[in-house]
Design a protein around this motif. Structure first.
Motif, mmCIF file in Angstrom:
data_model
loop_
_atom_site.group_PDB
_atom_site.id
_atom_site.type_symbol
_atom_site.label_atom_id
_atom_site.label_comp_id
_atom_site.label_asym_id
_atom_site.label_seq_id
_atom_site.Cartn_x
_atom_site.Cartn_y
_atom_site.Cartn_z
ATOM 1 N N VAL A 1 0.833 -1.210 0.000
ATOM 2 C CA VAL A 1 0.000 0.000 0.000
ATOM 3 C C VAL A 1 0.865 1.256 0.000
ATOM 4 C CG1 VAL A 1 -1.661 1.340 1.378
ATOM 5 C CG2 VAL A 1 -2.041 -1.098 0.992
ATOM 6 N N GLY A 2 1.907 1.287 0.807
ATOM 7 C CA GLY A 2 2.752 2.475 0.885
ATOM 8 C C GLY A 2 3.648 2.681 -0.317
ATOM 9 N N ASP A 3 4.205 1.581 -0.862
ATOM 10 C CA ASP A 3 5.180 1.693 -1.951
ATOM 11 C C ASP A 3 4.556 1.693 -3.342
ATOM 12 O OD1 ASP A 3 7.000 1.616 0.095
ATOM 13 O OD2 ASP A 3 8.036 -0.186 -0.585
ATOM 14 N N PRO B 1 1.312 5.610 -4.306
ATOM 15 C CA PRO B 1 1.889 6.357 -5.441
ATOM 16 C C PRO B 1 1.041 6.235 -6.711
ATOM 17 C CG PRO B 1 3.615 5.172 -4.290
ATOM 18 C CD PRO B 1 2.306 4.715 -3.690
ATOM 19 N N TYR B 2 0.471 5.066 -6.955
ATOM 20 C CA TYR B 2 -0.403 4.867 -8.118
ATOM 21 C C TYR B 2 -1.580 5.838 -8.073
ATOM 22 C CZ TYR B 2 -4.264 2.458 -10.579
ATOM 23 O OH TYR B 2 -5.350 2.133 -11.349
ATOM 24 N N VAL C 1 2.508 -8.818 -7.255
ATOM 25 C CA VAL C 1 3.447 -7.714 -7.102
ATOM 26 C C VAL C 1 4.736 -8.095 -7.822
ATOM 27 C CG1 VAL C 1 4.733 -6.313 -5.451
ATOM 28 C CG2 VAL C 1 2.421 -7.084 -4.887
ATOM 29 N N ALA C 2 5.233 -7.168 -8.646
ATOM 30 C CA ALA C 2 6.512 -7.365 -9.327
ATOM 31 C C ALA C 2 7.607 -6.792 -8.442
ATOM 32 C CB ALA C 2 6.502 -6.666 -10.681
ATOM 33 N N GLY D 1 13.803 -5.783 -1.516
ATOM 34 C CA GLY D 1 13.717 -5.598 -2.955
ATOM 35 C C GLY D 1 12.843 -4.410 -3.267
ATOM 36 N N GLU D 2 12.972 -3.943 -4.469
ATOM 37 C CA GLU D 2 12.195 -2.781 -4.890
ATOM 38 C C GLU D 2 10.903 -3.242 -5.553
ATOM 39 O OE1 GLU D 2 12.724 1.314 -7.429
ATOM 40 O OE2 GLU D 2 14.473 0.231 -6.704
ATOM 41 N N LEU D 3 9.785 -2.730 -5.069
ATOM 42 C CA LEU D 3 8.495 -3.063 -5.663
ATOM 43 C C LEU D 3 8.345 -2.237 -6.937
ATOM 44 C CD1 LEU D 3 6.175 -3.269 -2.524
ATOM 45 C CD2 LEU D 3 7.773 -4.949 -3.452
#
Length: 177
Positions: free
Chosen positions: A17-19, A23-24, A66-67, A84-86
């Motif tokens: 939700v935060g990452d 932002p979306y 989620v990628a 890792g980076e979402l």
């Protein structure tokens, strides 16, 4: 790039939700006139969305992939969404046809998002492919989605992928003005 089913785990959902989710929706606010988040404290907004998302993830029809950019992944201790980076996500829900209608069951893409650094890499195609695979596994014969009329980039992408407009949603204010 790794693709992971978002678990109904509070820490993973909070990170998602935060990452990604927030932002979306902040990006959509900037380009779509009718898209606005509630005017509330960000902490309260995130808490409400985490609770909502956890409830949805408990159902059989709703799934979010989620990628995760694994090249940025640290030691996740077997929890791929912990580090890792979402990079993006696709959320889907099965829309079963009531027996009184002559239409197939469909899988609805409720949200899809790719973070800016990953746009143009084919990630959006990979996410749609994930949704298509889910549709086949659930014996849905259609993949459907809604897109805001102001989101030209998304419309172009969906049309390139073969989506066609088959209906329009129209709204009007009922507040008396």
């Amino acid at each position: 790039m790794g693709f992971y089913l978002l678990p109904a785990d509070e820490a993973a959902v909070r990170r998602y939700v935060g990452d990604l989710w927030l932002p979306y929706h902040r990006e959509l606010e900037a380009i779509v006139d009718a898209h606005a988040l509630a005017d509330t404290d960000t902490t309260d907004l995130l808490a409400a969305e985490v609770e909502f998302r956890l409830e949805r993830l408990e159902t059989n029809d709703y799934r979010t992939w989620v990628a995760v950019d694994e090249s940025c992944d640290g030691d996740s201790g077997g929890r791929p969404l912990a580090d890792g980076e979402l990079a993006g996500f696709v959320a889907t829900e099965i829309d079963e046809s009531p027996p009184v209608f002559d239409r197939p069951d469909r899988l609805v893409v409720t949200d899809i998002y790719v973070r800016e650094p990953y746009r143009g890499t084919g990630l959006a195609d990979d996410l749609i492919d994930r949704a298509t695979k889910r549709a086949r596994e659930a014996t849905c014969t259609e993949l459907a989605l809604e897109v805001d009329v102001d989101n030209d980039r998304a419309i172009a992408f969906y049309e390139k992928r073969g989506f066609e407009t088959d209906r329009r949603r129209m709204t009007m204010s009922v507040d008396g003005s």
